[in-house]
Design a protein around this motif. Structure first.
Motif, PDB file in Angstrom:
ATOM      1  N   LYS A   6      34.769  18.034 -39.773  1.00  0.00           N
ATOM      2  CA  LYS A   6      33.920  18.786 -40.693  1.00  0.00           C
ATOM      3  C   LYS A   6      33.112  17.842 -41.564  1.00  0.00           C
ATOM      4  O   LYS A   6      31.906  18.015 -41.734  1.00  0.00           O
ATOM      5  CB  LYS A   6      34.797  19.685 -41.565  1.00  0.00           C
ATOM      6  CG  LYS A   6      34.080  20.250 -42.785  1.00  0.00           C
ATOM      7  CD  LYS A   6      35.023  20.994 -43.706  1.00  0.00           C
ATOM      8  CE  LYS A   6      34.962  20.453 -45.119  1.00  0.00           C
ATOM      9  NZ  LYS A   6      35.695  21.246 -46.092  1.00  0.00           N
ATOM     10  N   LYS A   9      30.425  16.140 -39.378  1.00  0.00           N
ATOM     11  CA  LYS A   9      29.384  17.089 -38.974  1.00  0.00           C
ATOM     12  C   LYS A   9      28.543  17.522 -40.161  1.00  0.00           C
ATOM     13  O   LYS A   9      27.315  17.567 -40.094  1.00  0.00           O
ATOM     14  CB  LYS A   9      30.021  18.317 -38.333  1.00  0.00           C
ATOM     15  CG  LYS A   9      30.293  18.127 -36.864  1.00  0.00           C
ATOM     16  CD  LYS A   9      30.697  19.452 -36.257  1.00  0.00           C
ATOM     17  CE  LYS A   9      31.074  19.287 -34.806  1.00  0.00           C
ATOM     18  NZ  LYS A   9      31.968  20.374 -34.381  1.00  0.00           N
TER      19      LYS A   9
ATOM     20  N   LEU B 103      28.389  24.258 -42.222  1.00  0.00           N
ATOM     21  CA  LEU B 103      28.916  24.459 -40.875  1.00  0.00           C
ATOM     22  C   LEU B 103      28.634  25.881 -40.392  1.00  0.00           C
ATOM     23  O   LEU B 103      28.413  26.789 -41.181  1.00  0.00           O
ATOM     24  CB  LEU B 103      30.422  24.207 -40.859  1.00  0.00           C
ATOM     25  CG  LEU B 103      30.868  22.790 -41.208  1.00  0.00           C
ATOM     26  CD1 LEU B 103      32.377  22.683 -41.146  1.00  0.00           C
ATOM     27  CD2 LEU B 103      30.248  21.779 -40.273  1.00  0.00           C
ATOM     28  N   GLU B 107      32.547  27.121 -36.470  1.00  0.00           N
ATOM     29  CA  GLU B 107      33.222  25.925 -36.980  1.00  0.00           C
ATOM     30  C   GLU B 107      34.079  26.270 -38.188  1.00  0.00           C
ATOM     31  O   GLU B 107      35.187  25.766 -38.353  1.00  0.00           O
ATOM     32  CB  GLU B 107      32.186  24.855 -37.344  1.00  0.00           C
ATOM     33  CG  GLU B 107      31.551  24.217 -36.130  1.00  0.00           C
ATOM     34  CD  GLU B 107      30.242  23.491 -36.428  1.00  0.00           C
ATOM     35  OE1 GLU B 107      29.835  22.686 -35.608  1.00  0.00           O
ATOM     36  OE2 GLU B 107      29.634  23.747 -37.493  1.00  0.00           O
ATOM     37  N   TYR B 110      37.384  27.887 -37.174  1.00  0.00           N
ATOM     38  CA  TYR B 110      38.395  26.897 -36.804  1.00  0.00           C
ATOM     39  C   TYR B 110      39.010  26.262 -38.040  1.00  0.00           C
ATOM     40  O   TYR B 110      40.219  26.094 -38.151  1.00  0.00           O
ATOM     41  CB  TYR B 110      37.773  25.816 -35.919  1.00  0.00           C
ATOM     42  CG  TYR B 110      37.695  26.215 -34.471  1.00  0.00           C
ATOM     43  CD1 TYR B 110      38.839  26.199 -33.684  1.00  0.00           C
ATOM     44  CD2 TYR B 110      36.504  26.605 -33.891  1.00  0.00           C
ATOM     45  CE1 TYR B 110      38.786  26.568 -32.352  1.00  0.00           C
ATOM     46  CE2 TYR B 110      36.430  26.973 -32.565  1.00  0.00           C
ATOM     47  CZ  TYR B 110      37.581  26.953 -31.791  1.00  0.00           C
ATOM     48  OH  TYR B 110      37.534  27.323 -30.479  1.00  0.00           O
ATOM     49  N   GLN B 111      38.140  25.914 -38.968  1.00  0.00           N
ATOM     50  CA  GLN B 111      38.566  25.266 -40.200  1.00  0.00           C
ATOM     51  C   GLN B 111      39.529  26.152 -40.996  1.00  0.00           C
ATOM     52  O   GLN B 111      40.607  25.733 -41.408  1.00  0.00           O
ATOM     53  CB  GLN B 111      37.287  25.005 -41.019  1.00  0.00           C
ATOM     54  CG  GLN B 111      37.505  24.491 -42.393  1.00  0.00           C
ATOM     55  CD  GLN B 111      37.640  23.002 -42.363  1.00  0.00           C
ATOM     56  OE1 GLN B 111      37.200  22.357 -41.440  1.00  0.00           O
ATOM     57  NE2 GLN B 111      38.280  22.467 -43.365  1.00  0.00           N
TER      58      GLN B 111
END
Lengths: 243, 242
Positions: A6, A9, B103, B107, B110-111
């Motif tokens: 994270k 990205k 994000l 994403e 998932y986090q």
């Protein structure tokens, strides 16, 4: 691990050059510093730019990570207050994502050295992951220590911000130790980064490194890491009370 | 063993907060030696909740309800006593905590799922289910900063329920999103109620508690004032309508 992804990205999502920035950033810094110290302050080191680069990479990794991590638990208070998860992931994900950048830039630099430098020692390179690991342990220890304390005492963050520039000059990044009078150099050896940057240069370019500095640095790294982990273990169950 | 029937066990827990009127600093800590003010949020509470129980916690503001939930869910740690829980525990307190605006929805799923204790593979298997439930269409793979608040909440709720909790903790504001999604989410929570899941609800919305909970805990000033069945809500209403 996912938190690391994270971090990486999120940092480069919008950047057009993407990963180019990882290398470009220290490169520009190196050129500026190299220019200033080459021409305005005479430092007698052969291949100054080449000398500067690995130290800068290691220093940038260390200082960016510790500076970013110190107020991390306060910045992420929304998460701390709402969810239960291992608290160390927040800090370690920053360490890992910056470590990734550090390694990327290091690989490019090593390849560059391989092209221009004929007297390099292949087996020295095998130690690079170990050196990176050593640096990461030191950085993680300090990150855990400062970020945990900053939850309780918010002025730790200001302290760290004041400390970092001082620490930079107390680390042989822009100068080499043989330029200093020996009474001063002795003190600089107490800085754990001195030996790490020393052995990093040794591994890439074959410059000498005094073995006793490695010992001092090794011990202080372990002490710092242990202290960081201990303070974190003691404080982290109570982060929610303070954020 | 009797304990195998339990979902939550609290033994003599107390939580004391230090009151600070300004940001705490190290400098102040060194130079000012006066003792800090203390605030007792939870005062020596013993509580056992069995698996499958539906518990409603009521009490005025500041009676320690939310602190109790934080202690049960492990967000905060008691100063004294012991908290034990069995099974996967998920709290629907703030649904969009942990979302990162840069994000994409996927994403972030998932986090967030990782924070709820799901691994990558589990989340991958549930991805379609989550997307269908959240029903945010093409936004699912768009960055979070393009989302409306309602969309974030819907996605957060969808991830939380996909985690298949054994113990579900609900704080105020159980209903999220628009009319349609509110219906969908309350249906889903009802479904949890029907299954043998343990549910702990904190709410001022007495109707909701009356409809869904069997056991009522009335808290006041950090203590359990009274405990009982649904009749307790009546008494509670009378107390505050005087």
């Amino acid at each position: 691990m996912m938190m690391t992804e994270k971090e990486i990205k999120a940092r480069y999502k919008m950047a057009v050059f993407g990963f180019l920035w990882i290398f470009l950033n220290p490169l520009v810094q190196m050129l500026v510093l190299g220019f200033i110290f080459q021409f305005f302050i005479p430092i007698k080191t052969a291949n100054y730019f080449e000398f500067l680069f690995p130290g800068l990479l290691a220093w940038n990794f260390f200082s960016y990570t510790v500076t970013k991590n110190t107020p991390m638990y306060i910045n992420e208070r929304a998460l701390i207050q709402k969810a239960k998860f291992p608290r160390e992931t927040i800090v370690l994900s920053v360490v890992l994502s910056n470590l990734f950048h550090f390694l990327m830039a290091l690989v490019v630099f090593v390849l560059f050295e391989w092209l221009i430098n004929s007297k390099i020692h292949w087996w020295h390179w095998c130690l690079l992951p170990g050196i990176a690991f050593w640096l990461a342990i030191l950085t993680s220890g300090l990150s855990l220590l400062f970020s945990s304390l900053n939850v309780k005492w918010r002025d730790i963050n200001f302290g760290v911000q004041a400390l970092m520039p001082l620490w930079f000059y107390a680390t042989p990044v822009i100068y080499s130790l043989d330029l200093l009078p020996s009474w001063l150099a002795r003190w600089i050896y107490l800085n754990p980064l001195t030996a790490i940057i020393g052995i990093l240069r040794w591994a890439i370019m074959g410059t000498e490194v005094p073995w006793f500095s490695l010992l001092i640095s090794g011990i202080s790294t372990i002490v710092i890491f242990e202290t960081g982990v201990m303070v974190f273990r003691k404080e982290s169950p109570f982060f929610d009370d303070w954020v | 063993m009797k304990q195998n029937n339990l979902a939550v066990k609290l033994v003599n827990i107390s939580k004391i907060y230090q009151l600070h009127h300004e940001k705490p600093t190290l400098v102040e800590n060194i130079f000012r030696k006066n003792s800090r003010e203390k605030f007792v949020a939870i005062d020596n509470i013993n509580l056992e909740i069995e698996k499958g129980e539906k518990v409603g916690i009521i009490g005025p503001n500041g009676s320690g309800k939310t602190t109790l939930l934080k202690l049960i869910s492990g967000i905060a740690t008691p100063n004294q006593g012991k908290v034990q829980t069995w099974g996967k525990l998920v709290s629907l307190i703030d649904l969009s905590a942990g979302f990162h605006p840069e994000l994409t929805g996927i994403e972030n799923v998932y986090q967030n799922a990782m924070l709820l204790g799901m691994n990558r593979k589990e989340t991958g298997n549930k991805l379609k289910e989550i997307a269908d439930f959240a029903d945010i269409g093409g936004f699912f793979d768009a960055p979070m900063y393009t989302y409306s608040d309602g969309m974030k909440l819907r996605l957060g709720f969808s991830v939380a329920i996909a985690a298949e909790p054994d113990v579900l903790i609900l704080d105020e504001g159980v209903a999220v999103g628009d009319e349609n999604f509110q219906k969908k989410s309350s249906d889903k929570i009802e479904e949890f109620f029907r299954q043998k899941k343990t549910i702990i609800v904190v709410s001022h919305w007495l109707e909701y508690i009356k409809r869904n909970c069997k056991r009522i805990i009335w808290m006041s000033e950090g203590k359990i004032l009274e405990e009982g069945g649904l009749s307790l809500t009546k008494k509670y209403e009378d107390e505050f309508s005087k």
